[in-house]
Write an enzyme that holds these catalytic residues in place. Structure first.
Site, short mmCIF file in Angstrom:
data_model
loop_
_atom_site.label_atom_id
_atom_site.label_comp_id
_atom_site.label_asym_id
_atom_site.label_seq_id
_atom_site.Cartn_x
_atom_site.Cartn_y
_atom_site.Cartn_z
N MET A 23 27.51 42.63 48.73
CA MET A 23 26.55 43.58 48.26
C MET A 23 26.35 43.28 47.07
SD MET A 23 27.38 47.22 49.72
CE MET A 23 28.82 47.79 48.72
N GLY A 24 26.44 41.84 46.51
CA GLY A 24 26.06 41.19 45.23
C GLY A 24 26.88 41.66 44.09
N LEU A 26 28.29 39.38 42.44
CA LEU A 26 29.33 38.54 42.72
C LEU A 26 30.40 37.86 41.73
CD1 LEU A 26 27.09 36.18 45.03
CD2 LEU A 26 28.31 38.24 45.63
N HIS A 27 31.51 37.98 41.98
CA HIS A 27 32.60 37.51 41.20
C HIS A 27 33.43 36.45 41.95
CE1 HIS A 27 35.27 40.09 43.66
NE2 HIS A 27 34.48 41.11 43.39
N HIS A 30 34.26 36.88 45.81
CA HIS A 30 33.24 36.43 46.55
C HIS A 30 33.11 35.14 47.01
CE1 HIS A 30 31.76 40.41 45.19
NE2 HIS A 30 31.73 40.60 46.30
N LYS A 143 41.11 42.34 50.14
CA LYS A 143 41.01 43.53 49.01
C LYS A 143 40.56 44.71 49.69
CE LYS A 143 39.58 45.89 45.15
NZ LYS A 143 38.59 46.68 45.75
N MET A 178 40.25 41.54 41.73
CA MET A 178 39.09 41.68 41.24
C MET A 178 38.00 42.60 42.24
SD MET A 178 38.36 37.60 40.83
CE MET A 178 39.66 36.49 39.75
N SER A 179 37.25 43.31 41.44
CA SER A 179 36.18 44.14 42.29
C SER A 179 35.11 44.11 41.29
CB SER A 179 36.78 45.32 42.34
OG SER A 179 35.78 46.40 42.34
#
Ligand code: PAF
Length: 274
Positions: A23-24, A26-27, A30, A143, A178-179
């Site tokens: 869903m974009g 990005l980290h 992803h 996650k 991470m989120s």
């Protein structure tokens, strides 16, 4: 060129196509999915960026969901992504769309209770993305453990010929999963946030050591409340079916947690060794 034609070109001559649905915003987590799809055998990797309205309900944060299309495209290009699919809402849900996918079993409880309709939206959009791309492999982060089980179940039940590759959760140096939503934590909340994973690690160790599960979960929920979290659940479940467990088993177990910290709902999970 249509998406179908572009994906068919990437799959020509027996090449395998990997898909990373996102869903974009990005980290690193992803981007690790792209590498994992390749490691699982994909010769080319496509990513989708689509903030899926069907998986948000009225009390959810669709309008507030972070968006960074330019940054995302740069990250995907730098990571060697072969194709990016950014469908408008009308392309995914044309007027008159009337079909959704309802997965029972692993959709029930936990996020299914906290976000009614959420997994209907996830299963529907993932099935559409799988069918639109004919991807051979799709990579999902551990996650969102419940989501991973729902997507696996859906692909299996609907005979969609795709391998779902599970990718371990990427964590910050202090253990916070991470989120995309972590950016909404205040400095004080960010300092407190790693306590969720620390608490889970303690609980998992104690369960493995044979301590009584129900008491442990209650005590550690209280510990989280005392630290400023509003826990939604902290539960031991069967890893694949998500059936709650009141005591440890020799079959794979997972510890699931969701807790609100300020305005941010943190989700985490981990394996519990028997
Ligand atoms: O995990 C997400 O980002 C979304 O739920 C997914 C899998 C891309 C479906 O919209």
């Amino acid at each position: 060129m249509s998406l179908r034609a572009a994906c068919a070109a990437l799959r020509a001559n027996g090449r395998r196509l990997g898909l990373v649905p996102t869903m974009g915003a990005l980290h690193q987590g992803h981007l690790a999915l792209l590498g994992a799809a390749r490691a699982a055998g994909a010769d080319a990797v496509a990513a989708s960026i689509f903030v899926n309205p069907l998986q948000f309900n009225a009390s959810d944060d669709l309008a507030r969901y972070p968006r960074d299309e330019d940054g995302d495209l740069t990250k995907l290009r730098d990571a060697g992504c072969d194709l990016v699919w950014l469908p408008p809402v009308e392309a995914m849900y044309p007027p008159g769309s009337a079909s959704v996918i309802e997965v029972a079993g692993p959709s029930q409880g936990f996020e299914g209770d906290a976000r009614p309709g959420h997994f209907r939206g996830v299963a529907t959009v993932c099935a559409k993305l799988f069918l639109q791309t004919s991807a051979d492999i799709a990579a999902f982060g551990e996650k969102d453990w419940q989501q991973l089980q729902v997507v696996r179940r859906m692909a299996r039940d609907l005979d969609i010929p795709i391998h779902i590759e599970a990718v371990p959760t990427m964590r910050e140096a202090d253990g916070l999963a991470m989120s995309s939503r972590n950016r909404f934590l205040s400095a004080a909340e960010r300092a407190t946030a790693p306590l969720l994973y620390q608490t889970m690690q303690d609980v998992a160790r104690a369960i493995s050591a044979g301590l009584p599960v129900t008491q442990l979960l209650a005590d550690d929920k209280s510990r989280l409340i005392a630290a400023g979290f509003a826990p939604d659940y902290l539960a031991l479940v069967a890893a694949e079916t998500l059936e709650p467990l009141a005591q440890k088993t020799t079959a794979p177990m997972r510890l699931l947690a969701a807790a609100r910290l300020g305005s941010v709902r943190l989700l985490d999970n981990m394996a519990v060794p028997a």
